[in-house]
Design an enzyme around this catalytic site. Structure first.
Site, mmCIF file in Angstrom:
data_model
loop_
_atom_site.group_PDB
_atom_site.id
_atom_site.type_symbol
_atom_site.label_atom_id
_atom_site.label_comp_id
_atom_site.label_asym_id
_atom_site.label_seq_id
_atom_site.Cartn_x
_atom_site.Cartn_y
_atom_site.Cartn_z
ATOM 1 N N CYS A 1 0.805 -1.221 0.000
ATOM 2 C CA CYS A 1 0.000 0.000 0.000
ATOM 3 C C CYS A 1 0.835 1.267 0.000
ATOM 4 C CB CYS A 1 -0.940 -0.014 1.198
ATOM 5 S SG CYS A 1 -2.024 -1.457 1.194
ATOM 6 N N LYS B 1 -8.665 8.380 3.927
ATOM 7 C CA LYS B 1 -9.277 7.047 3.901
ATOM 8 C C LYS B 1 -10.556 6.980 4.717
ATOM 9 C CE LYS B 1 -4.925 4.597 3.030
ATOM 10 N NZ LYS B 1 -4.011 5.746 3.183
ATOM 11 N N HIS C 1 -9.687 2.307 1.943
ATOM 12 C CA HIS C 1 -8.278 2.046 1.647
ATOM 13 C C HIS C 1 -8.148 1.555 0.212
ATOM 14 C CE1 HIS C 1 -4.178 1.274 1.898
ATOM 15 N NE2 HIS C 1 -4.103 0.474 2.937
#
Length: 415
Positions: free
Chosen positions: A159, A331, A336
């Site tokens: 991520c 977020k 996400h």
């Protein structure tokens, strides 16, 4: 090095303006999953990209040979290119690069072909399976479309990919290896397989009856992240190249910091040491002091340990100044976006610096005494800002931080 174009595909909208207006309005893009059967799933919510028709952008034939993550990347890259006003015929293609990554790649294409293999046999498996599912497909397809002959790469840092791609592109341009690079990330992993795995890992939020309240970074009642999808891509140029063509310049990339937690495949370092290192390195690379940072775009996924460790890292970097710097968590509204998060959040931070508005961290209903910074709760805030720091962290302990600055015409000395 400067930013001259931006593109986005997200649960809040599929243009930069739609995305930005959703953020400053504090609107959640989280909804009940309706793209596959979730009746037997413990988690039934996600941030789904709506109103996206890849055939309108790519044509039917091209769209059919690309996974959804690649379609998102192509759409965001097209937006960013158009926004930059670059002309293929007027640039050196040997110095045009593409750095776009994905954490999971074409998982939907893989799942579909496994189902076909089991049901109909090997003769029916798509011959385009491999080029569609591999994580570098987006970078390859963008470079093919543009004829980009310069450096191309698909960084894989979970991520943290968006910031890794932007940071590595920043370094290449600073070192004189390229004039222009499209950089960011894309993801489309909302599938039954991925949701089931994250559920079993106890990583996802469980508020199925209140989707818009499920992602709640730093709130005492947070219980996991909400999976999302999309793409965020920037056009990066050397200052000299941008100025020579009279480009509109949005922002400067001042610095980039990388580190590893060296701790756990899925859990953050409990004291946020890796995050501290990355932030500190980014500030050092930018040549600025912690006192010069006006806003922090947090990674903040809405997990108990992750949000706490990031808060601890911010305090370690900024000391008492940490309590004076607004910290925003996109977020809370987007969910996400995994490998697309860093690119999308870079777009948000650039708009924030430009407009003098900090998007809120929504769903701040019950304070956590350990997460006690200024998270811009529930409502956007106006503030005159010049410099922002954006955090992205990923599974495996990958940490990537970038420092962005509002562009000012008198700025000198940048590459």
């Amino acid at each position: 090095m400067v930013v001259t174009g931006m593109g986005i595909v997200s649960p809040l909208g599929n243009t930069v303006e739609e995305f930005w207006q959703g953020l400053i309005a504090g609107r959640s893009g989280i909804s009940t999953i309706d793209v596959f059967d979730v009746s037997n799933m413990k988690t039934k919510i996600a941030g789904i990209v709506r109103g996206f028709n890849p055939e309108e952008i790519l044509g039917r034939k091209e769209a059919r040979h690309m996974d959804r993550f690649c379609q998102f990347a192509m759409a965001a890259a097209d937006q960013a290119w158009s926004d930059s006003k670059l002309e293929i015929k007027q640039i050196n293609l040997e110095r045009l690069g593409v750095y776009v990554g994905s954490g999971i790649g074409g998982i939907k294409t893989l799942i579909d072909n496994v189902d076909i293999l089991r049901a109909k046999g090997p003769g029916r498996v798509s011959p385009t399976l491999v080029p569609a599912m591999i994580a570098n497909a987006a970078t390859a397809q963008i470079s093919i479309k543009w004829g980009a002959l310069g450096p191309t790469m698909s960084p894989v840092s979970a991520c943290a990919i968006g910031n890794t791609a932007i940071g590595e592109a920043f370094r290449l341009i600073r070192y004189g290896e390229a004039d222009v690079i499209a950089a960011g990330g894309a993801e489309a992993a909302i599938t039954d397989l991925a949701i089931a795995s994250f559920v079993n890992a106890k990583a996802l939020a469980s508020r199925n009856d209140e989707p818009t309240k499920a992602s709640r970074p730093f709130d005492a009642k947070r219980d996991g992240f909400v999976m999302s999808e999309g793409a965020g891509i920037l056009i990066l140029e050397s200052l000299a190249h941008a100025q020579a063509r009279g480009a509109r310049i949005y922002a400067e990339v001042l610095g980039y910091g990388l580190s590893s937690d060296a701790y756990n495949m899925v859990a953050s370092h409990p004291e946020g040491y890796g995050a501290f290192l990355a932030m500190n390195k980014a500030l050092q690379d930018a040549g600025i002091s912690s006192e010069q940072v006006d806003v922090i775009s947090a990674h903040a996924t809405s997990t108990l340990t992750g949000d706490l460790s990031e808060t601890m890292a911010i305090k370690r970097v900024f000391g008492t100044q940490a309590y004076k710097i607004p910290v925003t968590a996109n977020k809370s509204m987007t969910g996400h976006m995994l490998g697309a998060a860093g690119g999308a959040e870079a777009v948000a931070l650039i708009k924030s610096l430009q407009e003098g508005i900090i998007p809120p961290t929504i769903n701040q209903e019950e304070s956590d005494e350990q997460c006690d910074l200024d998270y811009v709760p529930n409502m956007a805030r106006r503030k005159n800002m010049k410099i922002g720091l954006s955090n992205s962290f990923g599974f495996g302990g990958h940490n990537a931080v970038i420092v962005l600055k509002k562009y000012e015409q008198h700025t000198t000395g940048l590459n």
